[in-house]
Scaffold this active site. Structure first.
Site, mmCIF file in Angstrom:
data_model
loop_
_atom_site.group_PDB
_atom_site.id
_atom_site.type_symbol
_atom_site.label_atom_id
_atom_site.label_comp_id
_atom_site.label_asym_id
_atom_site.label_seq_id
_atom_site.Cartn_x
_atom_site.Cartn_y
_atom_site.Cartn_z
ATOM 1 C CB ILE A 129 -16.242 27.388 -116.629
ATOM 2 C CG1 ILE A 129 -17.248 26.259 -116.761
ATOM 3 C CG2 ILE A 129 -14.965 27.108 -117.546
ATOM 4 C CD1 ILE A 129 -17.936 26.163 -118.200
ATOM 5 N NE ARG A 130 -10.032 28.535 -117.795
ATOM 6 C CZ ARG A 130 -8.866 27.749 -117.734
ATOM 7 N NH1 ARG A 130 -8.297 28.220 -116.646
ATOM 8 N NH2 ARG A 130 -8.786 26.797 -118.670
ATOM 9 C CB SER A 147 -14.977 39.640 -116.424
ATOM 10 O OG SER A 147 -13.751 39.624 -115.877
ATOM 11 C CD GLU A 200 -24.506 29.862 -119.290
ATOM 12 O OE1 GLU A 200 -25.121 29.965 -118.126
ATOM 13 O OE2 GLU A 200 -23.282 29.975 -119.527
ATOM 14 N N GLY A 203 -17.896 34.536 -119.766
ATOM 15 C CA GLY A 203 -16.834 34.488 -120.901
ATOM 16 C C GLY A 203 -15.553 34.985 -120.309
ATOM 17 C CG HIS A 254 -21.228 29.143 -116.912
ATOM 18 N ND1 HIS A 254 -21.146 29.795 -117.959
ATOM 19 C CD2 HIS A 254 -19.895 28.929 -116.212
ATOM 20 C CE1 HIS A 254 -19.819 30.481 -117.836
ATOM 21 N NE2 HIS A 254 -19.320 29.860 -116.791
ATOM 22 C CB CYS A 291 -19.332 32.880 -115.116
ATOM 23 S SG CYS A 291 -17.701 32.276 -114.502
HETATM 24 N N1 GLN Z 1 -12.393 33.613 -115.471
HETATM 25 C C1 GLN Z 1 -13.516 34.336 -116.036
HETATM 26 C C2 GLN Z 1 -13.343 36.178 -115.935
HETATM 27 O O1 GLN Z 1 -12.632 36.208 -114.777
HETATM 28 C C3 GLN Z 1 -14.791 34.189 -115.934
HETATM 29 C C4 GLN Z 1 -15.144 32.462 -116.574
HETATM 30 C C5 GLN Z 1 -16.425 32.438 -117.001
HETATM 31 O O2 GLN Z 1 -17.126 33.322 -117.388
HETATM 32 N N2 GLN Z 1 -16.815 31.088 -117.255
HETATM 33 O O3 GLN Z 1 -13.746 36.801 -116.601
#
Ligand code: GLN
Length: 197
Positions: free
Chosen positions: A135-136, A50, A179, A48, A177, A80
């Site tokens: 994802i990022r 952080s 999940e 999500g 991820h 993540c």
């Molecule tokens: N970029 C988010 C962060 O730094 C992490 C992205 C993710 O959980 N998919 O919190």
């Protein structure tokens, strides 16, 4: 032993983790309070954002209870943003973190090249690679000596390989991820740790 697993449900994709855990036949519940945390044998901290997860954990009075349970040995998987929240520090500005994973993480680390990507990842102990969805995603910039590296991503620039899946005792953390794919092996690791007690 029947396992009751929790997913920290402050922000992020905790529902997908709960669905994955239920597929494994374990009882899986959202965790939003210290009282709910007390009822679970294992925990997932989802992806999500952080800083949002950390701030909400602080507001809900969950920082110390989480730290205490994880330090006492509760099997925990951070994915993540969850990996970032478990770690000791980031390479950027300070944000609420649990410090139960002896690592410094770099947030959005792959972002300079590409925001999101998928890759077939070799994981120590797995016969077949994992389809890893980033994802990022963060990577681990610095790692304590007690942390085992289970998977790395090679950097295109030819820098050192970047750890993206690590284990420190009862703590598992992935940059990606698990999940979001049709592969339950990483959640199974967490549940196996809980069954071993
Ligand atoms: N970029 C988010 C962060 O730094 C992490 C992205 C993710 O959980 N998919 O919190």
């Amino acid at each position: 032993m029947s396992v009751r697993a929790g997913a920290l449900a402050l922000q992020g994709d905790f529902r997908e983790h709960i669905a994955m855990l239920k597929r494994l036949g374990v009882e899986a519940v959202p965790v939003r309070s210290a009282a709910e945390l007390e009822t679970v044998d294992a925990l997932v901290v989802p992806g999500g954002e952080s800083t949002t997860i950390g701030r909400l954990a602080r507001i809900y009075g969950l920082i110390e209870p989480l730290r205490a349970r994880i330090e006492a040995g509760m099997p925990t998987l951070g994915t993540c943003a969850g990996m970032i929240f478990l770690a000791a520090a980031t390479t950027g500005p300070e944000q609420p973190q649990l410090g139960v994973l002896d690592a410094v993480v770099e947030r959005n680390a792959f972002g300079r090249q590409v925001d999101s990507f998928e890759s077939e990842l070799d994981v120590a102990g797995f016969d077949e690679p994992v389809r890893a969805v980033f994802i990022r995603a963060p990577w681990i910039a610095k790692l304590g000596s007690g942390v085992e590296v289970l998977a790395v991503v090679e950097d295109a620039a030819g820098d050192d390989p970047r750890p993206v899946f690590v284990r420190q005792g009862n703590v598992l953390a992935t940059s990606f991820h698990p999940e979001l794919i049709d592969d339950t092996r990483i959640h199974e690791m967490l549940i196996a740790m809980a069954r071993e007690g």
